[in-house]
Design a protein around this motif. Structure first.
Motif, short mmCIF file in Angstrom:
data_model
loop_
_atom_site.label_atom_id
_atom_site.label_comp_id
_atom_site.label_asym_id
_atom_site.label_seq_id
_atom_site.Cartn_x
_atom_site.Cartn_y
_atom_site.Cartn_z
N VAL A 1 0.84 -1.20 0.00
CA VAL A 1 0.00 0.00 0.00
C VAL A 1 0.87 1.25 0.00
O VAL A 1 0.66 2.19 -0.77
CB VAL A 1 -0.94 0.00 1.22
N LEU A 2 1.89 1.27 0.87
CA LEU A 2 2.74 2.45 0.98
C LEU A 2 3.51 2.73 -0.31
O LEU A 2 3.83 3.87 -0.61
CB LEU A 2 3.72 2.27 2.15
N SER A 3 3.81 1.69 -1.06
CA SER A 3 4.53 1.88 -2.33
C SER A 3 3.66 2.54 -3.39
O SER A 3 4.17 3.07 -4.38
CB SER A 3 5.05 0.54 -2.85
N LYS A 4 2.32 2.53 -3.19
CA LYS A 4 1.39 3.08 -4.18
C LYS A 4 0.81 4.43 -3.77
O LYS A 4 0.03 5.01 -4.52
CB LYS A 4 0.23 2.10 -4.39
N VAL A 5 1.17 4.93 -2.60
CA VAL A 5 0.57 6.17 -2.09
C VAL A 5 0.83 7.32 -3.06
O VAL A 5 1.95 7.53 -3.53
CB VAL A 5 1.12 6.50 -0.69
N GLN B 1 8.83 5.35 5.96
CA GLN B 1 8.17 4.07 5.73
C GLN B 1 7.84 3.89 4.25
O GLN B 1 8.03 2.81 3.68
CB GLN B 1 6.89 3.97 6.56
N CYS B 2 7.33 4.96 3.64
CA CYS B 2 6.99 4.90 2.20
C CYS B 2 8.25 4.73 1.36
O CYS B 2 8.24 4.02 0.35
CB CYS B 2 6.23 6.16 1.78
N VAL B 3 9.33 5.39 1.74
CA VAL B 3 10.60 5.25 1.02
C VAL B 3 11.08 3.81 1.09
O VAL B 3 11.49 3.21 0.08
CB VAL B 3 11.67 6.20 1.60
N ASN B 4 11.03 3.22 2.28
CA ASN B 4 11.47 1.84 2.46
C ASN B 4 10.59 0.85 1.69
O ASN B 4 11.04 -0.24 1.33
CB ASN B 4 11.47 1.48 3.95
N ALA B 5 9.33 1.27 1.43
CA ALA B 5 8.42 0.41 0.66
C ALA B 5 8.65 0.54 -0.84
O ALA B 5 8.04 -0.20 -1.61
CB ALA B 5 6.98 0.75 1.00
N VAL C 1 8.62 6.02 -5.05
CA VAL C 1 9.57 6.99 -5.63
C VAL C 1 9.17 8.42 -5.30
O VAL C 1 10.03 9.30 -5.14
CB VAL C 1 9.69 6.80 -7.16
N GLU C 2 7.86 8.71 -5.21
CA GLU C 2 7.42 10.05 -4.86
C GLU C 2 7.83 10.40 -3.44
O GLU C 2 8.20 11.54 -3.15
CB GLU C 2 5.90 10.17 -5.02
N ALA C 3 7.78 9.42 -2.53
CA ALA C 3 8.23 9.65 -1.16
C ALA C 3 9.73 9.90 -1.13
O ALA C 3 10.22 10.77 -0.38
CB ALA C 3 7.86 8.45 -0.28
#
Length: 341
Positions: free
Chosen positions: A64-68, A90-94, A97-99
């Motif tokens: 989910v976090l990779s698609k935010v 957390q989003c970066v680790n997932a 790329v936007e994060a």
């Protein structure tokens, strides 16, 4: 009678709860991923977290976090805190790329963690993220975070070319100016002019599409009435001189809005003698004195890139620029400055 009604309502609520609990986690994660990727603001994602314990747990799944969506990261500078920083990490680790790009820009310019910020942007650039490629190009052109000798014009042009190939309009415009001026690349005025016209054409197309979406449904016609898009209808629109059309300014990325708010609201402070890029849609600050180019006519505005200078000229500076004989620094002396003609 009342007791029977309460039992019926209780039974119905239990059945709905059982149906939701019976859904497999993979299906729920897939649905949340779709919602996260289409979210248009931070509250859209926060509402998912607050719905129930199960959604709160599944919403932070790496898939989910990779698609935010990047719009979920549109946090106000005044609301920056450790929890926001932790969520971005957390989003970066997932693998988002936007994060990586957002947190990289914030670390590089706001938190002054240059190495970590550039590394995060490079991580996104490796995955062909056009804004990250363009931001790294600006850093190379200016030698940001280092001295004037740290500039690498060829690397900046190469990064711009890659971002332009991926469809980034600002990178396409910057590359056109580099070719016209022979900046970091062999001068080729005809090719540079062609790229500038192409950038304006893409900007015009995206702006007209945005205007069509803004129109009420009853105003849509099979044939587009371009007289509807006049300066009276949309005041403050920049003039694209190559086409003679009044169109709105391109949408600003949330991280550029964050940078501008960070320094203008007083959350972060610029060192004495440093300035922000004068283009209102940029927000990048200088990392050393006289890093950005300044207008060679009035000397009152400065820009991180030729692309920002060209955009700001169309937006406002064209009517504000007034020539002066010279411009002095605050100390009374003339500093070493780079000019943009």
């Amino acid at each position: 009678m009342l007791q029977r009604k309460k039992q019926r309502i209780s039974r119905t609520g239990t059945e709905i709860s059982d149906l939701f609990d019976g859904l497999p986690d993979d299906l729920v994660i897939s649905i949340i991923s779709k919602l996260a990727s289409s979210a248009s603001s931070p509250p859209d994602f926060i509402n998912i977290l607050l719905t129930c314990k199960r959604l709160n747990r599944l919403a932070v799944h790496p898939l989910v976090l990779s698609k935010v969506s990047f719009k979920v990261f549109a946090v106000k500078a005044q609301n920056w805190c450790d929890s926001v920083h932790r969520f971005l990490k957390q989003c970066v680790n997932a693998g988002n790329v936007e994060a990586s790009y957002t947190l990289g820009m914030i670390r590089f310019y706001c938190l002054q963690n240059r190495g970590s910020g550039a590394s995060l942007m490079a991580k996104a650039a490796i995955k062909s993220h056009a804004p990250s490629l363009y931001s790294l190009a600006v850093i190379q052109f200016n030698g940001s975070g280092g001295s004037k000798n740290d500039k690498d014009l060829r690397a900046g042009v190469a990064l711009c070319a890659r971002a332009a190939f991926l469809g980034h309009v600002d990178a396409l415009r910057e590359l056109g100016h580099c070719l016209q001026d022979g900046y970091g690349v062999r001068q080729h005025r005809a090719e540079g002019r062609r790229l500038l016209v192409q950038a304006n054409a893409r900007e015009l197309a995206s702006s007209l599409n945005a205007l069509v979406k803004r129109k009420p449904p009853q105003q849509h016609h099979r044939r587009l009435n371009y007289q509807h898009y006049s300066l009276k209808t949309y005041p403050g629109c920049p003039l694209l001189s190559d086409f003679g059309c009044n169109v709105p300014a391109p949408e600003v990325h949330p991280v550029n809005v964050f940078l501008k708010e960070w320094f203008e609201s007083g959350v972060g402070e610029l060192a004495p003698g440093l300035r922000l890029c004068s283009h209102k849609g940029c927000g990048r600050p200088e990392t050393r004195a006289h890093e950005f180019r300044r207008c060679s006519v009035c000397g009152t505005v400065n820009y991180c890139s030729r692309g920002c200078q060209a955009l700001d000229w169309k937006l406002r500076h064209k009517v504000e620029c007034r020539p002066i004989e010279r411009w002095l620094e605050e100390g009374g002396g003339v500093g070493e400055m780079e000019e943009v003609v």
